[in-house]
Design an enzyme around this catalytic site. Structure first.
Site, mmCIF file in Angstrom:
data_model
loop_
_atom_site.group_PDB
_atom_site.id
_atom_site.type_symbol
_atom_site.label_atom_id
_atom_site.label_comp_id
_atom_site.label_asym_id
_atom_site.label_seq_id
_atom_site.Cartn_x
_atom_site.Cartn_y
_atom_site.Cartn_z
ATOM 1 N N CYS A 241 36.637 61.390 46.657
ATOM 2 C CA CYS A 241 36.227 62.769 46.908
ATOM 3 C C CYS A 241 36.594 63.079 48.349
ATOM 4 C CB CYS A 241 34.723 62.942 46.688
ATOM 5 S SG CYS A 241 34.106 64.582 47.177
ATOM 6 N N GLU B 120 40.235 68.093 43.264
ATOM 7 C CA GLU B 120 41.081 66.913 43.128
ATOM 8 C C GLU B 120 42.472 67.388 42.746
ATOM 9 O OE1 GLU B 120 41.729 63.889 44.329
ATOM 10 O OE2 GLU B 120 39.685 63.395 43.697
#
Length: 279
Positions: free
Chosen positions: A2, A122
């Site tokens: 992340c 992402e």
């Protein structure tokens, strides 16, 4: 992993969601739709209040833990580090090894937190062999960003750790003498089908990236934040992935790839990957 997320909820909203007992107006952060490493972020933690005006309360303070909304820097600096330079590389801690890694194990035992988010970004990298023909030249496709968020619109409560670091080059009364930093715990990405999977693109989170932030469901918030829980095996049991099917993912503008871009338009759902990109 992340490495970028969105956090737009107001402190007042977070206070209601997490039953916050204490937060300081001067620690309020503006909505951030492109949170990047080393930025200051809102964090929920349970900790006794030693000194409401002091950030240097790094030692254990007596008294009942108080649920607080604090402003911390994203990128954990271990307490034993000689400099804070490595913080930008400590934005994530793996759930499988967090209890044993020297940089995280002390915080895992005693300083756990929740890092609230709307969701995280992402980038789909595609295959290195896949290219595009552009004006007679072979060019690799751009990476396509996706936004991953709870399908029901609820808060994404990321499991996290926080740590105190003392800058020994500064006197005790200097406002920058103490750093309080945090890290997001990650786990293996889900392989089950996404809720409302898109017609084009990834069908599961693992198709986007093999790792994802570990989301804590509300039934685990109190146990995770409780500083009295110090048994490693007990705490590790809280790191089980949440039920599958809670998340959805959709393509967003490549503008989010530039950290200087920030605004609600970054969360706008696209009908499909942007032209010039490949899944």
């Amino acid at each position: 992993m992340c490495g970028r997320y969105a956090a737009s909820r107001r402190p007042e909203d977070l206070a209601g969601i997490f039953e916050i007992e204490k937060w300081e107006p001067e620690e309020t952060l503006a909505p951030d739709f492109n949170v990047a490493p080393t930025k200051e972020v809102h964090v929920v933690l349970d900790r006794p209040v030693k000194d409401a005006g002091s950030a240097s309360a790094s030692s254990s303070a007596p008294g009942k833990p108080v649920r607080q909304l604090r402003r911390l820097k994203w990128g954990l600096v271990p307490s034993w580090s000689t400099t804070p330079d490595g913080g930008a590389r400590m934005i994530n801690a793996r759930a499988e090894t967090v209890h044993e890694k020297p940089s995280f194990r002390r915080a895992f035992a005693a300083r756990r937190c929740i890092i609230p988010a709307d969701g995280y970004y992402e980038w789909v990298t595609g295959s290195a062999e896949r290219e595009l023909e552009v004006e007679g030249r072979r060019k690799r496709p751009r990476k396509q960003p996706y936004f991953v968020t709870p399908a029901d619109g609820s808060v994404f409560a990321m499991a996290g750790l926080y740590e105190f670091w003392r800058d020994r080059t500064l006197p005790d009364d200097h406002p920058g003498a103490w750093w309080v930093t945090c890290s997001v715990i990650t786990t293996e990405a889900e392989t089950a089908p996404l809720a409302a999977a898109p017609d084009e693109g990834p069908r599961a989170l693992a198709d986007i990236h093999p790792r994802m932030p570990l989301m804590l469901t509300p039934d685990r918030w109190d146990a995770w934040l409780d500083p009295a829980r110090t048994d490693t095996d007990d705490i590790r049991g809280l790191l089980a992935p949440p039920p599958t099917g809670l998340m959805r993912a959709y393509p967003v503008s490549t503008a989010v790839s530039n950290v200087r871009n920030n605004g609600p338009e970054l969360l706008k759902e696209l009908e499909g990957p942007e032209e010039g990109t490949l899944f």
